[in-house]
Scaffold this motif. Structure first.
Motif, PDB file in Angstrom:
ATOM      1  N   LEU A   1      -5.995 -38.405  14.905  1.00 54.54           N
ATOM      2  CA  LEU A   1      -7.410 -40.050  13.550  1.00 54.54           C
ATOM      3  C   LEU A   1      -7.046 -38.820  12.664  1.00 54.54           C
ATOM      4  CD1 LEU A   1      -8.194 -39.173  16.584  1.00 54.54           C
ATOM      5  CD2 LEU A   1      -9.511 -39.497  15.881  1.00 54.54           C
ATOM      6  N   PHE A   2      -6.828 -40.002  11.660  1.00 46.93           N
ATOM      7  CA  PHE A   2      -6.721 -39.902   9.804  1.00 46.93           C
ATOM      8  C   PHE A   2      -8.787 -40.467   9.324  1.00 46.93           C
ATOM      9  CE2 PHE A   2      -2.712 -39.784  10.768  1.00 46.93           C
ATOM     10  CZ  PHE A   2      -1.877 -38.649  10.588  1.00 46.93           C
ATOM     11  N   TYR A   3      -9.318 -39.834   8.360  1.00 47.92           N
ATOM     12  CA  TYR A   3     -10.597 -40.192   7.525  1.00 47.92           C
ATOM     13  C   TYR A   3     -10.705 -40.309   6.486  1.00 47.92           C
ATOM     14  CZ  TYR A   3     -12.394 -38.628  12.806  1.00 47.92           C
ATOM     15  OH  TYR A   3     -12.809 -38.854  13.718  1.00 47.92           O
ATOM     16  N   GLY A   4     -11.718 -41.197   5.771  1.00 50.29           N
ATOM     17  CA  GLY A   4     -11.944 -41.450   4.763  1.00 50.29           C
ATOM     18  C   GLY A   4     -13.012 -41.608   4.594  1.00 50.29           C
ATOM     19  N   PRO A   5     -13.902 -41.294   3.093  1.00 48.14           N
ATOM     20  CA  PRO A   5     -14.399 -41.882   2.992  1.00 48.14           C
ATOM     21  C   PRO A   5     -15.440 -43.338   3.129  1.00 48.14           C
ATOM     22  CG  PRO A   5     -13.277 -42.413   0.819  1.00 48.14           C
ATOM     23  CD  PRO A   5     -13.067 -41.806   2.156  1.00 48.14           C
ATOM     24  N   VAL A   6     -16.286 -43.776   3.229  1.00 50.46           N
ATOM     25  CA  VAL A   6     -16.984 -45.145   3.779  1.00 50.46           C
ATOM     26  C   VAL A   6     -17.938 -45.295   2.676  1.00 50.46           C
ATOM     27  CG1 VAL A   6     -19.210 -45.885   5.609  1.00 50.46           C
ATOM     28  CG2 VAL A   6     -17.703 -44.020   5.803  1.00 50.46           C
ATOM     29  N   GLU A   7     -18.979 -44.841   1.598  1.00 47.07           N
ATOM     30  CA  GLU A   7     -19.983 -44.714   1.072  1.00 47.07           C
ATOM     31  C   GLU A   7     -19.615 -45.088  -0.554  1.00 47.07           C
ATOM     32  OE1 GLU A   7     -22.437 -47.142   2.188  1.00 47.07           O
ATOM     33  OE2 GLU A   7     -22.148 -46.465   4.223  1.00 47.07           O
ATOM     34  N   VAL A   8     -19.690 -45.915  -1.288  1.00 50.18           N
ATOM     35  CA  VAL A   8     -19.260 -45.737  -2.704  1.00 50.18           C
ATOM     36  C   VAL A   8     -20.274 -44.593  -2.922  1.00 50.18           C
ATOM     37  CG1 VAL A   8     -19.570 -47.261  -4.814  1.00 50.18           C
ATOM     38  CG2 VAL A   8     -18.972 -48.529  -2.571  1.00 50.18           C
ATOM     39  N   THR A   9     -19.619 -43.872  -4.182  1.00 48.46           N
ATOM     40  CA  THR A   9     -20.105 -42.993  -4.508  1.00 48.46           C
ATOM     41  C   THR A   9     -19.388 -42.526  -6.486  1.00 48.46           C
ATOM     42  OG1 THR A   9     -18.503 -40.805  -4.034  1.00 48.46           O
ATOM     43  CG2 THR A   9     -19.427 -41.490  -2.112  1.00 48.46           C
ATOM     44  N   SER A  10     -20.045 -41.805  -6.648  1.00 45.91           N
ATOM     45  CA  SER A  10     -19.549 -41.439  -7.967  1.00 45.91           C
ATOM     46  C   SER A  10     -18.448 -40.538  -8.067  1.00 45.91           C
ATOM     47  CB  SER A  10     -20.165 -40.621  -9.241  1.00 45.91           C
ATOM     48  OG  SER A  10     -20.671 -39.263  -7.935  1.00 45.91           O
ATOM     49  N   GLU A  11     -17.364 -40.294  -6.673  1.00 51.31           N
ATOM     50  CA  GLU A  11     -16.512 -39.297  -7.128  1.00 51.31           C
ATOM     51  C   GLU A  11     -15.470 -40.233  -7.325  1.00 51.31           C
ATOM     52  OE1 GLU A  11     -16.002 -36.226  -5.834  1.00 51.31           O
ATOM     53  OE2 GLU A  11     -18.041 -35.874  -5.711  1.00 51.31           O
ATOM     54  N   GLN A  12     -14.558 -39.750  -7.924  1.00 51.55           N
ATOM     55  CA  GLN A  12     -12.982 -40.869  -8.755  1.00 51.55           C
ATOM     56  C   GLN A  12     -11.815 -40.126  -7.843  1.00 51.55           C
ATOM     57  OE1 GLN A  12     -13.466 -42.454 -11.313  1.00 51.55           O
ATOM     58  NE2 GLN A  12     -15.346 -41.594 -11.498  1.00 51.55           N
ATOM     59  N   THR A  13     -11.612 -39.058  -6.795  1.00 53.10           N
ATOM     60  CA  THR A  13     -10.667 -39.274  -6.495  1.00 53.10           C
ATOM     61  C   THR A  13     -11.451 -38.829  -4.425  1.00 53.10           C
ATOM     62  OG1 THR A  13     -10.509 -36.929  -6.684  1.00 53.10           O
ATOM     63  CG2 THR A  13      -9.194 -38.777  -7.689  1.00 53.10           C
ATOM     64  N   TRP A  14     -10.552 -39.205  -3.312  1.00 53.07           N
ATOM     65  CA  TRP A  14     -11.276 -38.309  -2.369  1.00 53.07           C
ATOM     66  C   TRP A  14      -9.831 -37.813  -1.691  1.00 53.07           C
ATOM     67  CZ3 TRP A  14     -15.742 -38.037   0.680  1.00 53.07           C
ATOM     68  CH2 TRP A  14     -17.118 -38.529  -0.836  1.00 53.07           C
ATOM     69  N   ASN A  15     -10.546 -37.142  -0.764  1.00 53.37           N
ATOM     70  CA  ASN A  15      -9.328 -36.195   0.296  1.00 53.37           C
ATOM     71  C   ASN A  15      -8.892 -36.692   1.660  1.00 53.37           C
ATOM     72  OD1 ASN A  15      -9.780 -33.856  -1.676  1.00 53.37           O
ATOM     73  ND2 ASN A  15      -7.371 -33.515  -0.689  1.00 53.37           N
TER      74      ASN A  15
ATOM     75  N   ALA B   1     -18.464 -32.135  10.305  1.00 52.63           N
ATOM     76  CA  ALA B   1     -17.933 -32.208   9.629  1.00 52.63           C
ATOM     77  C   ALA B   1     -17.231 -33.662   8.965  1.00 52.63           C
ATOM     78  CB  ALA B   1     -16.972 -30.957   9.270  1.00 52.63           C
ATOM     79  N   LEU B   2     -17.840 -34.403   9.655  1.00 51.76           N
ATOM     80  CA  LEU B   2     -16.649 -36.022   9.513  1.00 51.76           C
ATOM     81  C   LEU B   2     -17.543 -36.880   9.762  1.00 51.76           C
ATOM     82  CD1 LEU B   2     -13.270 -35.285  12.147  1.00 51.76           C
ATOM     83  CD2 LEU B   2     -13.978 -35.378   9.242  1.00 51.76           C
ATOM     84  N   LYS B   3     -18.602 -36.507   9.655  1.00 53.86           N
ATOM     85  CA  LYS B   3     -19.968 -37.022   9.937  1.00 53.86           C
ATOM     86  C   LYS B   3     -19.830 -38.185   9.137  1.00 53.86           C
ATOM     87  CE  LYS B   3     -24.750 -37.727  11.031  1.00 53.86           C
ATOM     88  NZ  LYS B   3     -26.626 -36.702  10.808  1.00 53.86           N
ATOM     89  N   ASP B   4     -19.850 -38.310   8.050  1.00 57.90           N
ATOM     90  CA  ASP B   4     -19.988 -39.071   7.262  1.00 57.90           C
ATOM     91  C   ASP B   4     -18.610 -40.057   6.323  1.00 57.90           C
ATOM     92  OD1 ASP B   4     -23.142 -38.771   6.976  1.00 57.90           O
ATOM     93  OD2 ASP B   4     -22.554 -36.834   5.672  1.00 57.90           O
ATOM     94  N   MET B   5     -18.202 -39.781   7.613  1.00 60.86           N
ATOM     95  CA  MET B   5     -16.581 -40.619   7.248  1.00 60.86           C
ATOM     96  C   MET B   5     -16.733 -41.601   8.118  1.00 60.86           C
ATOM     97  SD  MET B   5     -14.192 -37.222   5.894  1.00 60.86           S
ATOM     98  CE  MET B   5     -13.386 -38.333   3.646  1.00 60.86           C
ATOM     99  N   GLN B   6     -15.691 -41.845   8.209  1.00 56.05           N
ATOM    100  CA  GLN B   6     -14.420 -43.365   8.854  1.00 56.05           C
ATOM    101  C   GLN B   6     -13.601 -43.350   9.000  1.00 56.05           C
ATOM    102  OE1 GLN B   6     -14.870 -47.112   7.368  1.00 56.05           O
ATOM    103  NE2 GLN B   6     -14.515 -46.927   5.444  1.00 56.05           N
ATOM    104  N   ILE B   7     -13.254 -43.659  10.617  1.00 52.57           N
ATOM    105  CA  ILE B   7     -11.630 -43.211  10.605  1.00 52.57           C
ATOM    106  C   ILE B   7     -10.941 -44.678   9.880  1.00 52.57           C
ATOM    107  CG2 ILE B   7     -10.011 -43.348  12.742  1.00 52.57           C
ATOM    108  CD1 ILE B   7     -12.234 -42.802  14.592  1.00 52.57           C
ATOM    109  N   LEU B   8      -9.790 -44.229   9.382  1.00 55.93           N
ATOM    110  CA  LEU B   8      -9.344 -44.991   8.605  1.00 55.93           C
ATOM    111  C   LEU B   8      -7.343 -45.752   9.987  1.00 55.93           C
ATOM    112  CD1 LEU B   8      -8.755 -43.010   5.322  1.00 55.93           C
ATOM    113  CD2 LEU B   8     -10.345 -45.199   5.783  1.00 55.93           C
TER     114      LEU B   8
END
Length: 390
Positions: free
Chosen positions: A116-130, A379-386
């Protein structure tokens, strides 16, 4: 004279005769006959014992074996294993809710969770995500970093889980290994919002949409990632569709069109419209997953038009539909809130549900029966499966 001759003849005859001990011969013969009698007697006795035992068991068929003495070691015969042991957690359906009967074919391949691969859900001020990956039974792994809008809006993981593609804010199509190595710039002037980067089965091709020089959407192209010059084959048609998702069979591509979903062939030619969507009725914006043969689709369906905001994908799922009839496919989630669904290459589904304050992922067979369930790491609670890859 004659008497003398007779005595001489008898003497010569006696010298030619070998003396035989008849006593020893008699004893040997007697011993051999005795052994034969003993063997015959023993065989007869065994036959009688066996007959008696058979009669006893026939009379008392429910008799249990006598217990071992208290000081006797207990010995249990272990069955010979039919296959080599594996470190992969068992996904046996035994005892699981909605499990197939134990009489099902033993030739059915074992169904397992993919990666399973995960990424962010909400829009934030972060410029990059892992990007992150996780497989049930293991710990989450931090992977490459990419621009925020690419991660949430158009990134795609290849079906083997080795490569990831995305379109940068500068409209450039990039591909790299999931750990960030072997990064390549593939093309410029690529639409980052409509199609993004849609992988074909096996990871050989990428479907994208070109931008015209005026900045508007242009033609669709399929780039061959294994060719030396990254050769592109252009579609002869220009479907009015976005959010492309390629089925595992390689013959079906689903895209959102107007308020609903249309299925296309690998050459861009229209195949059919998924029924049940219409202005003022049901509609959808993002396709989350398509079954291997294109017969089922997972997506978020609602009745409010909403808007596309900043172009980020909404990968929530509240329904799985039959693409030919538009009918809902029931899932064994036990009354919990459905959040996401991803089809695997064998037709099984990874189903994410709300579970208390966190989430759980269920493995559901192609027949719709629940196979197993695993709590998702906090640790994956605030992410969504991509993506989910086999």
């Amino acid at each position: 004279m004659n008497d003398q001759r007779l005595r001489l003849d008898l003497t010569e005859l006696a010298e030619e005769v070998t003396v035989v001990d008849l006593r020893d011969r008699a004893l040997r013969t007697s011993r051999r006959l005795g052994i034969q009698r003993v063997a015959a007697t023993s065989a007869a006795a065994l036959v009688l014992i066996a007959a008696a035992a058979g009669t006893a068991f026939a009379v008392r068929p429910d008799r249990s074996p006598s217990p071992l003495p208290a000081d006797s070691p207990s010995v249990t015969a272990s069955p010979t294993p039919t296959q080599s042991p594996s470190s992969t957690p068992s996904t046996s359906t035994s005892g699981a809710p909605n499990a197939p009967s134990s009489g099902s074919s033993t030739n059915t391949p074992t169904v397992e969770f993919g990666m399973l691969f995960y990424g962010p859900v909400e829009v934030t001020s972060e410029q990059t995500w892992n990007l992150r990956s996780w497989r049930p039974g293991e710990s989450p792994v931090r992977l490459l970093a990419m621009p925020d809008i690419a991660m949430r809006g158009n990134s795609g993981v290849s079906s083997d889980g080795h490569r990831v593609a995305w379109v940068s804010p500068e409209n450039e199509l990039f591909v790299s290994d999931v750990d960030g190595s072997d990064r390549q710039r593939v093309r410029a002037n690529v639409d980052p919002y409509c199609v993004g980067a849609a992988w074909s089965p096996g990871g050989r091709q990428l479907l994208f949409r070109e931008l015209r020089s005026s900045g508007g959407p242009g033609r669709y192209g399929v780039v061959d990632m294994r060719s030396a010059g990254k050769t592109v084959s252009w579609w002869a048609t220009e479907p009015e569709g976005c959010n492309a998702f390629w089925a595992v069979d390689g013959q079906t591509i689903a895209m959102t069109t107007d308020y609903g979903v249309t299925l296309y062939g690998a050459d861009g030619r229209k195949k059919r419209v998924v029924p049940g969507f219409a202005p003022g009725g049901w509609h959808t914006r993002d396709i989350v997953s398509l079954s291997p043969n294109g017969s089922r689709i997972a997506l978020l369906r609602d009745r409010s038009p909403g808007d596309f905001g900043d172009g980020a994908r909404d990968l929530r799922v509240n329904v799985v539909l039959d693409t030919r009839t538009g009918k809902t496919i029931e899932l064994p989630i036990g009354g919990r809130e459905l959040r996401q669904v991803y089809f695997q290459t064998d037709g099984s589904m990874v189903v994410r549900v709300q579970s208390g304050n966190g989430y759980a992922v269920l493995l559901v067979g192609e027949d719709g029966r629940k196979i197993s369930e695993t709590a998702e790491p906090a640790a994956l609670k605030d992410m969504q499966i991509l993506a989910v890859v086999s």
